[in-house]
Design a protein around this motif. Structure first.
Motif, PDB file in Angstrom:
ATOM      1  N   SER A  44       0.857  -1.185   0.000  1.00 52.70           N
ATOM      2  CA  SER A  44       0.000   0.000   0.000  1.00 52.70           C
ATOM      3  C   SER A  44       0.891   1.233   0.000  1.00 52.70           C
ATOM      4  CB  SER A  44      -0.894  -0.025   1.247  1.00 52.70           C
ATOM      5  OG  SER A  44      -1.628   1.158   1.346  1.00 52.70           O
ATOM      6  N   ARG A  45       0.297   2.388  -0.318  1.00 60.14           N
ATOM      7  CA  ARG A  45       1.085   3.612  -0.302  1.00 60.14           C
ATOM      8  C   ARG A  45       1.639   3.896   1.090  1.00 60.14           C
ATOM      9  NH1 ARG A  45      -1.742   8.918  -2.589  1.00 60.14           N
ATOM     10  NH2 ARG A  45      -3.602   7.878  -1.829  1.00 60.14           N
ATOM     11  N   LYS A  46       0.770   3.708   2.094  1.00 56.96           N
ATOM     12  CA  LYS A  46       1.168   4.094   3.461  1.00 56.96           C
ATOM     13  C   LYS A  46       1.400   2.855   4.310  1.00 56.96           C
ATOM     14  CE  LYS A  46      -1.481   8.352   3.303  1.00 56.96           C
ATOM     15  NZ  LYS A  46      -2.884   8.699   3.297  1.00 56.96           N
ATOM     16  N   VAL A  71       1.139   2.021  -6.486  1.00 58.52           N
ATOM     17  CA  VAL A  71       1.030   1.198  -7.709  1.00 58.52           C
ATOM     18  C   VAL A  71       1.102   2.042  -8.986  1.00 58.52           C
ATOM     19  CG1 VAL A  71      -0.223  -0.709  -6.612  1.00 58.52           C
ATOM     20  CG2 VAL A  71      -1.520   1.174  -7.665  1.00 58.52           C
ATOM     21  N   ARG A  72       0.938   3.354  -8.852  1.00 56.41           N
ATOM     22  CA  ARG A  72       1.043   4.233 -10.029  1.00 56.41           C
ATOM     23  C   ARG A  72       2.483   4.444 -10.456  1.00 56.41           C
ATOM     24  NH1 ARG A  72      -2.755   8.830  -7.361  1.00 56.41           N
ATOM     25  NH2 ARG A  72      -1.668   8.039  -5.543  1.00 56.41           N
ATOM     26  N   ASP A  73       3.417   4.104  -9.567  1.00 59.63           N
ATOM     27  CA  ASP A  73       4.834   4.383  -9.812  1.00 59.63           C
ATOM     28  C   ASP A  73       5.566   3.065 -10.097  1.00 59.63           C
ATOM     29  OD1 ASP A  73       7.612   4.741  -9.407  1.00 59.63           O
ATOM     30  OD2 ASP A  73       7.245   6.517  -8.175  1.00 59.63           O
ATOM     31  N   ALA A  98      -5.455  -2.738  -5.000  1.00 60.75           N
ATOM     32  CA  ALA A  98      -5.318  -1.305  -4.702  1.00 60.75           C
ATOM     33  C   ALA A  98      -6.303  -0.525  -5.563  1.00 60.75           C
ATOM     34  CB  ALA A  98      -3.889  -0.846  -4.983  1.00 60.75           C
ATOM     35  N   ALA A  99      -7.050   0.366  -4.954  1.00 61.59           N
ATOM     36  CA  ALA A  99      -8.088   1.102  -5.693  1.00 61.59           C
ATOM     37  C   ALA A  99      -8.386   2.429  -5.017  1.00 61.59           C
ATOM     38  CB  ALA A  99      -9.363   0.254  -5.760  1.00 61.59           C
ATOM     39  N   GLY A 100      -8.901   3.348  -5.802  1.00 64.71           N
ATOM     40  CA  GLY A 100      -9.349   4.627  -5.245  1.00 64.71           C
ATOM     41  C   GLY A 100     -10.820   4.794  -5.555  1.00 64.71           C
ATOM     42  N   ASN A 101     -11.541   5.410  -4.647  1.00 63.57           N
ATOM     43  CA  ASN A 101     -12.965   5.611  -4.911  1.00 63.57           C
ATOM     44  C   ASN A 101     -13.525   6.776  -4.107  1.00 63.57           C
ATOM     45  OD1 ASN A 101     -15.511   5.290  -5.914  1.00 63.57           O
ATOM     46  ND2 ASN A 101     -15.755   3.172  -5.269  1.00 63.57           N
ATOM     47  N   PHE A 102     -14.414   7.492  -4.743  1.00 61.46           N
ATOM     48  CA  PHE A 102     -15.222   8.517  -4.074  1.00 61.46           C
ATOM     49  C   PHE A 102     -16.413   8.773  -4.972  1.00 61.46           C
ATOM     50  CE2 PHE A 102     -11.679  10.488  -6.406  1.00 61.46           C
ATOM     51  CZ  PHE A 102     -12.362  11.221  -7.367  1.00 61.46           C
ATOM     52  N   LEU A 103     -17.462   9.325  -4.385  1.00 62.50           N
ATOM     53  CA  LEU A 103     -18.653   9.650  -5.169  1.00 62.50           C
ATOM     54  C   LEU A 103     -18.513  11.043  -5.761  1.00 62.50           C
ATOM     55  CD1 LEU A 103     -21.513   8.460  -2.768  1.00 62.50           C
ATOM     56  CD2 LEU A 103     -20.683   7.300  -4.827  1.00 62.50           C
ATOM     57  N   LEU A 109     -16.644  16.447 -11.607  1.00 59.09           N
ATOM     58  CA  LEU A 109     -15.364  15.738 -11.471  1.00 59.09           C
ATOM     59  C   LEU A 109     -14.279  16.422 -12.306  1.00 59.09           C
ATOM     60  CD1 LEU A 109     -13.955  13.129 -10.372  1.00 59.09           C
ATOM     61  CD2 LEU A 109     -14.759  11.963 -12.439  1.00 59.09           C
ATOM     62  N   SER A 110     -13.117  16.642 -11.706  1.00 59.15           N
ATOM     63  CA  SER A 110     -12.027  17.259 -12.476  1.00 59.15           C
ATOM     64  C   SER A 110     -11.321  16.180 -13.302  1.00 59.15           C
ATOM     65  CB  SER A 110     -11.025  17.928 -11.531  1.00 59.15           C
ATOM     66  OG  SER A 110     -10.249  16.952 -10.866  1.00 59.15           O
ATOM     67  N   PRO A 111     -10.713  16.593 -14.419  1.00 59.45           N
ATOM     68  CA  PRO A 111      -9.947  15.615 -15.214  1.00 59.45           C
ATOM     69  C   PRO A 111      -8.904  14.892 -14.370  1.00 59.45           C
ATOM     70  CG  PRO A 111     -10.238  17.639 -16.460  1.00 59.45           C
ATOM     71  CD  PRO A 111     -10.772  17.912 -15.069  1.00 59.45           C
ATOM     72  N   ASN A 112      -8.304  15.606 -13.438  1.00 59.92           N
ATOM     73  CA  ASN A 112      -7.301  14.959 -12.582  1.00 59.92           C
ATOM     74  C   ASN A 112      -7.939  13.948 -11.624  1.00 59.92           C
ATOM     75  OD1 ASN A 112      -4.633  14.546 -11.681  1.00 59.92           O
ATOM     76  ND2 ASN A 112      -5.024  15.856  -9.897  1.00 59.92           N
ATOM     77  N   GLY A 113      -9.169  14.243 -11.172  1.00 62.32           N
ATOM     78  CA  GLY A 113      -9.884  13.295 -10.306  1.00 62.32           C
ATOM     79  C   GLY A 113     -10.179  12.008 -11.075  1.00 62.32           C
ATOM     80  N   PHE A 114     -10.673  12.157 -12.323  1.00 60.56           N
ATOM     81  CA  PHE A 114     -10.944  10.995 -13.188  1.00 60.56           C
ATOM     82  C   PHE A 114      -9.641  10.206 -13.405  1.00 60.56           C
ATOM     83  CE2 PHE A 114     -11.328   8.822 -17.227  1.00 60.56           C
ATOM     84  CZ  PHE A 114     -12.635   8.352 -17.236  1.00 60.56           C
ATOM     85  N   GLY A 115      -8.603  10.946 -13.784  1.00 59.79           N
ATOM     86  CA  GLY A 115      -7.327  10.298 -14.113  1.00 59.79           C
ATOM     87  C   GLY A 115      -6.679   9.620 -12.910  1.00 59.79           C
ATOM     88  N   THR A 116      -6.873  10.185 -11.746  1.00 58.10           N
ATOM     89  CA  THR A 116      -6.254   9.602 -10.544  1.00 58.10           C
ATOM     90  C   THR A 116      -6.792   8.201 -10.291  1.00 58.10           C
ATOM     91  OG1 THR A 116      -5.883  11.773  -9.552  1.00 58.10           O
ATOM     92  CG2 THR A 116      -5.968   9.916  -8.040  1.00 58.10           C
ATOM     93  N   VAL A 117      -8.111   8.033 -10.415  1.00 61.42           N
ATOM     94  CA  VAL A 117      -8.704   6.713 -10.160  1.00 61.42           C
ATOM     95  C   VAL A 117      -8.300   5.723 -11.260  1.00 61.42           C
ATOM     96  CG1 VAL A 117     -10.889   5.456  -9.931  1.00 61.42           C
ATOM     97  CG2 VAL A 117     -10.559   7.620  -8.730  1.00 61.42           C
TER      98      VAL A 117
END
Ligand code: COA
Length: 261
Positions: A44-46, A71-73, A98-103, A109-117
């Motif tokens: 995990s990251r942390k 996992v992005r790196d 490993a996953a990211g999620n939010f409603l 949604l910002s392009p960076n928010g989309f891209g982050t997930v």
């Protein structure tokens, strides 16, 4: 449904590498693999998100290596694979959890928010599979990608996760075809609403839960144990001829539509 349904120690002498293995559904899968005899690296990251699970596994007599990596790196992922092989000698089972999620509404949604997930879920799944490939080839190992059912229909406020998990399912099928010749099996698990998770608490507000429950034909929410059992089955020799499949474990929920309400 707490008793172990499988033969004892079926993963004896196996090594598992589980991303997102500190908490939630994938934490349960990591613990279950260890309970069934596997040595488990959890990533995990942390590191502080991994330590309680590592302690739990060790206190139950299992072997666990917590490794911090994003996992992005790709370089961090390669280093985590290296550390696992140095410690445990090989990798037989890779679980991409490993996953990211939010409603969030698509219009907000910002392009960076989309891209982050997408980066965490989809690119992360590819990165880890790619970095573990040589080890999986040696062990004739296997991959379990944790997916979702959100994209089978359309789930409002989940455009980013739906797109990311559709990509994960494509990776499952592609790798099953390309890596079958090395004896590597690649499957996915798509959990439905699982009640004893942080995700469910965060993503499904209490008033919506009752409506959601009415859409589950089996009349109950899933439990982490249901996903653990699916993972143990898919990782076991009982699934020796199963590859390229994403097993839906949702009590039939998605057949009634995937929106939360
Ligand atoms: N609503 C809308 N956008 C959000 C958001 C939310 N709740 N959370 C994050 N974002 C957006 C950010 O605004 C940012 O975009 P911007 O730069 O255009 O503002 C982008 O996503 C990246 O956010 P950031 O927090 O910097 O990324 P991160 O890499 O540190 O973490 C997550 C991303 C998804 C992992 C983080 O939101 C998170 O910790 N989520 C909870 C843990 C989780 O999802 N676990 C899985 C359970 S199923």
């Amino acid at each position: 449904m707490n008793k172990n349904l499988f033969a004892e120690n079926i993963f004896e002498n196996k090594v598992a590498f589980v991303t997102g293995g500190g908490t939630g559904i994938t934490g349960g899968v990591a613990r279950a693999l260890a309970e069934n005899g596997a040595k488990v690296a959890i990533i995990s990251r942390k590191i502080e998100n991994l330590e309680p699970m590592a302690k739990l596994i060790k206190e139950s007599g299992g072997e666990c290596l917590p490794v911090s990596a994003d996992v992005r790196d790709y370089a961090q992922v390669e280093s985590a694979v290296r550390e696992t092989v140095e410690q445990f000698g090989k990798i037989d089972i890779l679980v991409n959890g490993a996953a990211g999620n939010f409603l969030c509404e698509a219009s907000e949604l910002s392009p960076n928010g989309f891209g982050t997930v997408v980066d965490i879920d989809t690119k992360g799944t590819f990165n880890v599979a790619r970095a573990a490939f040589e080890e999986l080839k040696k062990s004739k190992g296997q991959i379990i990608n944790i997916s979702a059912t959100l994209h089978y229909a359309a789930t409002p406020m989940q455009i980013h996760v739906s797109a990311a998990k559709a990509g994960v399912d494509a990776i499952t099928r592609n790798l099953a075809v390309e890596w079958g010749k090395y004896g590597i099996r690649v499957n996915g698990i798509a959990p439905g609403p699982i009640e004893d998770t942080e995700g469910m608490k965060r993503l499904v507000p209490e008033p919506v839960k009752e409506k959601l429950l009415r859409k589950v034909p089996l009349g109950r929410f899933g439990r982490i144990k249901d996903i653990e059992n699916a993972a143990i089955f898919l990782c076991s020799d009982a699934a020796d001829f199963i590859s390229g499949v994403t097993l839906v474990v949702d009590g039939g929920h998605w057949l009634n539509g995937t929106s939360f309400s």
